[in-house]
Design a protein around this motif. Structure first.
Motif, PDB file in Angstrom:
ATOM      1  N   ILE A 185       0.836  -1.201   0.000  1.00  0.00           N
ATOM      2  CA  ILE A 185       0.000   0.000   0.000  1.00  0.00           C
ATOM      3  C   ILE A 185       0.869   1.248   0.000  1.00  0.00           C
ATOM      4  N   GLN A 186       1.907   1.260   0.801  1.00  0.00           N
ATOM      5  CA  GLN A 186       2.788   2.428   0.856  1.00  0.00           C
ATOM      6  C   GLN A 186       3.446   2.689  -0.498  1.00  0.00           C
ATOM      7  N   LYS A 187       3.931   1.630  -1.136  1.00  0.00           N
ATOM      8  CA  LYS A 187       4.568   1.792  -2.446  1.00  0.00           C
ATOM      9  C   LYS A 187       3.567   2.284  -3.479  1.00  0.00           C
ATOM     10  N   ALA A 188       2.358   1.748  -3.418  1.00  0.00           N
ATOM     11  CA  ALA A 188       1.319   2.183  -4.362  1.00  0.00           C
ATOM     12  C   ALA A 188       1.038   3.673  -4.210  1.00  0.00           C
ATOM     13  N   ASN A 218       0.101   2.279  11.010  1.00  0.00           N
ATOM     14  CA  ASN A 218       0.554   3.655  11.211  1.00  0.00           C
ATOM     15  C   ASN A 218       1.462   4.111  10.082  1.00  0.00           C
ATOM     16  N   HIS A 219       2.202   3.185   9.485  1.00  0.00           N
ATOM     17  CA  HIS A 219       3.084   3.553   8.370  1.00  0.00           C
ATOM     18  C   HIS A 219       2.272   3.953   7.142  1.00  0.00           C
ATOM     19  N   THR A 251       3.053   5.382  21.083  1.00  0.00           N
ATOM     20  CA  THR A 251       4.285   5.069  20.356  1.00  0.00           C
ATOM     21  C   THR A 251       4.169   5.279  18.848  1.00  0.00           C
ATOM     22  N   TYR A 252       2.981   5.037  18.267  1.00  0.00           N
ATOM     23  CA  TYR A 252       2.792   5.260  16.840  1.00  0.00           C
ATOM     24  C   TYR A 252       2.068   6.575  16.560  1.00  0.00           C
ATOM     25  N   GLY A 253       1.145   6.924  17.440  1.00  0.00           N
ATOM     26  CA  GLY A 253       0.380   8.157  17.249  1.00  0.00           C
ATOM     27  C   GLY A 253       1.270   9.383  17.176  1.00  0.00           C
ATOM     28  N   CYS A 254       2.342   9.397  17.962  1.00  0.00           N
ATOM     29  CA  CYS A 254       3.240  10.558  17.959  1.00  0.00           C
ATOM     30  C   CYS A 254       3.880  10.755  16.588  1.00  0.00           C
ATOM     31  N   ARG A 255       4.134   9.664  15.883  1.00  0.00           N
ATOM     32  CA  ARG A 255       4.737   9.761  14.550  1.00  0.00           C
ATOM     33  C   ARG A 255       3.764  10.367  13.547  1.00  0.00           C
ATOM     34  N   VAL A 256       2.516   9.921  13.627  1.00  0.00           N
ATOM     35  CA  VAL A 256       1.505  10.419  12.687  1.00  0.00           C
ATOM     36  C   VAL A 256       1.260  11.912  12.891  1.00  0.00           C
TER      37      VAL A 256
END
Length: 419
Positions: A185-188, A218-219, A251-256
């Motif tokens: 999905i990320q590559k697309a 999250n990615h 841990t992931y929310g901070c990145r977003v």
């Protein structure tokens, strides 16, 4: 220090809770439909019912091919020959015709196809693609097959990319939450047209927070923010309304949140910033929230930086003794204006009437975290900004030298001026 920016990782932690795709029999339903003989036929329009059943059978046939044909492909002598290398044969894509899917799901075979696709002719790409497409969904979630699909998104023809994007439709959420599917999905999202991006991203509506807090999802959300037009991902930003503090300490929310602040328009980021400032004292002492604040200090507008510095003034000593907040205080001083630096130093040295043991600077020189803040302030300051600190320290050198970290402070000062 800023939190490392997490974009596409070569190695993404596996989600042990992820359910495996449901395996369905690959046997296509018989077009003769002899199993209905002797059974009662429902009342109604029989032609309509039969046509409807035929359509369902066609759809199921396609799904069956997609879901588990990849697991039913046996190892061939050709694969053994390639992996052993005994014959010394130099393989080309044309040599594996009829075995592309088998090679795609093998570690060495997948690498071979990936490398070949980078320099393949359009005819060779099409030969490979015709074998891959019927099994695209299964390959997307395969440990090695996903890389072949990614390579097609990167090096395939425009038509092939469009066809793969179509295969994604209806499966975006499940792929987003899957260890290998999330990479596809990320590559697309990096290469497909904005029109296709809008269609795919829309499947995440109503599931944003589930994806944000997922080790794989999250990615994908981050990639949506980076690569999809900001107007299209407004629903992602809206999902954070009233939840910024809660997600900033995740841990992931901070990145977003950092990606929103980095890529979205001002009208989208302002509500996020307002919530950050409202809970600033909670965020700076958090293992993850402090990175969000540092991000604003490093990349935000001067007015936002100043608002953070103002919000933390009066708490410099206490915050500097916190493992996480001490990094924020250092960043504050680094980004502060000359006037703001003077104010921060004044808070540390107190007034001439105060005893050395009563001022914040003295207590910070004794602390395992705060002493680094003092050293950083000395290093970042110009001569005029350092002067109040040196004048405060000079009469008490012997006393300060006995403190736990006093020698480090004195050593830092002596890089600039002899005591």
């Amino acid at each position: 220090m800023l939190a490392p920016v997490n974009v596409v990782h070569n190695t993404i932690p596996q989600n042990n809770n992820m359910m495996a795709p449901t395996h369905i029999s690959t046997t296509s339903p018989s077009t003769n439909n002899t199993s209905n003989l002797g059974q009662k036929i429902p009342l109604g329009n029989n032609n309509f019912n039969n046509n409807n059943n035929n359509r369902k059978q066609q759809v199921m046939t396609h799904k069956q091919q997609q879901q588990n044909s990849i697991d039913d492909i046996p190892k061939s002598a050709l694969m053994e020959e390639y992996k052993s290398g005994r014959t010394g044969r130099k393989f080309e894509l044309s040599d594996i015709q009829g075995h592309v899917v088998e090679f795609s799901k093998d570690q060495h075979g997948s690498r071979f196809i990936q490398k070949q696709l980078e320099r393949a002719t359009n005819s060779d790409k099409e030969m490979v693609f015709k074998e891959v497409q019927p099994y695209a969904l299964s390959l997307m979630t395969d440990k090695f097959g996903n890389y072949v699909i990614q390579k097609f998104f990167e090096y395939g023809t425009h038509t092939q990319k469009k066809k793969l994007a179509k295969e994604l439709k209806g499966n975006v959420l499940s792929l987003t939450l899957q260890t290998y599917g999330c990479r596809v999905i990320q590559k697309a999202l990096e290469v497909i047209d904005n029109e296709d991006k809008e269609v795919l991203v829309s499947e995440l509506k109503g599931h944003v927070m589930r994806c944000v807090q997922d080790q794989n999802g999250n990615h994908v959300i981050q990639k949506c923010i980076e690569k999809v037009p900001s107007t299209t991902i407004q629903f992602i930003v809206d999902s954070f309304g009233g939840k910024v503090a809660e997600q900033a300490v995740h841990t992931y929310g901070c990145r977003v949140i950092q990606r929103i602040l980095e890529y979205c328009e001002e009208k989208q980021t302002q509500p996020i910033l307002d919530e950050i400032l409202r809970d600033i004292l909670k965020l700076v002492v958090d293992p993850y929230g402090n990175y969000v604040v540092q991000h604003v200090l490093s990349r935000g507008k001067l007015e936002h930086q100043s608002l953070i510095i103002i919000a933390l003034r009066g708490n410099i000593q206490d915050l500097s003794t916190n493992k996480f907040a001490s990094n924020v205080i250092e960043k504050c001083y680094q980004q502060a204006s000359d006037e703001e630096r003077i104010g921060m130093v004044s808070e540390l040295v107190g007034t001439p009437e105060q005893d050395i043991t009563d001022i914040p600077l003295y207590h910070m020189m004794k602390d395992q975290f705060a002493n680094y803040v003092v050293q950083k302030i000395i290093e970042l300051s110009d001569e005029d900004q350092r002067k109040p600190i040196i004048e405060t320290v000079r009469p008490h050198v012997d006393k300060i030298r006995k403190l736990a970290y006093g020698k480090h402070i004195l050593s830092t000062i002596e890089k600039y001026e002899k005591l």
